[in-house]
Motif scaffolding. Sequence first.
Motif, short mmCIF file in Angstrom:
data_model
loop_
_atom_site.label_atom_id
_atom_site.label_comp_id
_atom_site.label_asym_id
_atom_site.label_seq_id
_atom_site.Cartn_x
_atom_site.Cartn_y
_atom_site.Cartn_z
N ARG A 53 -12.83 -109.24 -0.92
CA ARG A 53 -12.16 -109.01 -2.18
C ARG A 53 -12.66 -107.72 -2.84
N PRO A 54 -11.75 -106.79 -3.15
CA PRO A 54 -12.15 -105.59 -3.90
C PRO A 54 -12.19 -105.90 -5.40
N ASP A 55 -12.61 -104.93 -6.20
CA ASP A 55 -12.57 -105.11 -7.64
C ASP A 55 -11.13 -105.31 -8.09
N PRO A 56 -10.89 -106.26 -9.00
CA PRO A 56 -9.52 -106.52 -9.46
C PRO A 56 -8.97 -105.35 -10.26
N PRO A 57 -7.63 -105.17 -10.25
CA PRO A 57 -7.01 -104.09 -11.01
C PRO A 57 -6.84 -104.46 -12.47
N GLY A 58 -6.13 -103.61 -13.23
CA GLY A 58 -5.82 -103.93 -14.61
C GLY A 58 -4.80 -105.05 -14.70
N LYS A 59 -4.35 -105.34 -15.91
CA LYS A 59 -3.49 -106.50 -16.15
C LYS A 59 -2.09 -106.35 -15.57
N TRP A 60 -1.56 -105.11 -15.52
CA TRP A 60 -0.18 -104.97 -15.06
C TRP A 60 0.07 -103.56 -14.55
N SER A 61 1.16 -103.42 -13.76
CA SER A 61 1.56 -102.11 -13.25
C SER A 61 3.08 -102.07 -13.15
N PRO A 62 3.68 -100.89 -13.33
CA PRO A 62 5.14 -100.80 -13.26
C PRO A 62 5.65 -100.84 -11.83
N ALA A 63 6.82 -101.41 -11.66
CA ALA A 63 7.50 -101.41 -10.36
C ALA A 63 8.68 -100.45 -10.45
N LYS A 64 9.30 -100.20 -9.33
CA LYS A 64 10.54 -99.44 -9.34
C LYS A 64 11.62 -100.32 -8.73
N ASP A 65 12.88 -99.96 -8.93
CA ASP A 65 13.93 -100.80 -8.40
C ASP A 65 14.82 -100.01 -7.46
N ILE A 66 15.48 -100.74 -6.56
CA ILE A 66 16.49 -100.14 -5.71
C ILE A 66 17.73 -101.01 -5.82
#
Length: 261
Positions: free
Chosen positions: A245-258
């Motif tokens: 397990r690596p260090d956890p990321p922040g709370k959220w991240s943006p996605a993109k759509d297709i």
Amino acid sequence: MSACRLVISQIDHTRHGKTSHFLSRKGLSLWLDLDQLERINRMSALFSVDKFNLLSFHQRDHGVNFKSKESLVKLSEYARARAIELCPGEDMKSVYLLTFPRIFGLVFNPVSVYVLCDKSGAERVHIYEVRNTFGDIHSYIGKVTSSRTIMVAEKRLHVSPFFANSGHYRLKIRVLGDRMRLLMRYMQDDKVALTATLRGEMCDLSNKTILSGLFSTGQWPLRPLLSIHVEAFKLWLKKVPFFSRPDPPGKWSPAKDIGKS
């Protein structure tokens, strides 16, 4: 539409590639209108919001409230705040959430999905809230441009120790009348590594549907969590490589759509 519906579903996980693996089970989920939690709290004597019951929904299990000691933030407000960051100036009239209920106060939610709709009822933003067994949480958030939209999100949260923390997801949820469809496809090097699907039928929340839903799905407290560990043991026996397990990321991240399915 009812303020809260039960989703009786078939949940399948398929690991692709050299060491293939398949898991299938029935599931019992909630489809809630987060603006009507007070009304939902009165729909059944066997169901409560933010209180103990046979089945319950707790806002503390989600979003900014997860593991927080601060005052409770309404999930509808949390989801709208995230949506405004993607769609400034747009009014999100409704916020729905697909998630597992607590059963006798216990729950583990591998993934919960928020669907935010505008004044016309059109879906505008999806939030995929993912948790792992290490107690981490991360949300992938993206705009909806059409009914055929698939969200594409870079994998940030380490979920399974049998996959490296790399690649990306292709995510799609669709509600058609009484039918619920959820697709999560994990890609590595542009090849499908894992496919997870939920295909369900919805019914209004009541004492009768709660009891029949629990009986027909065989759902019991923390079954998803136990199932994950049982399948992990099977993969270990197959000598699938293990990733720390690596260090956890922040709370959220943006996605993109297709705009294609």
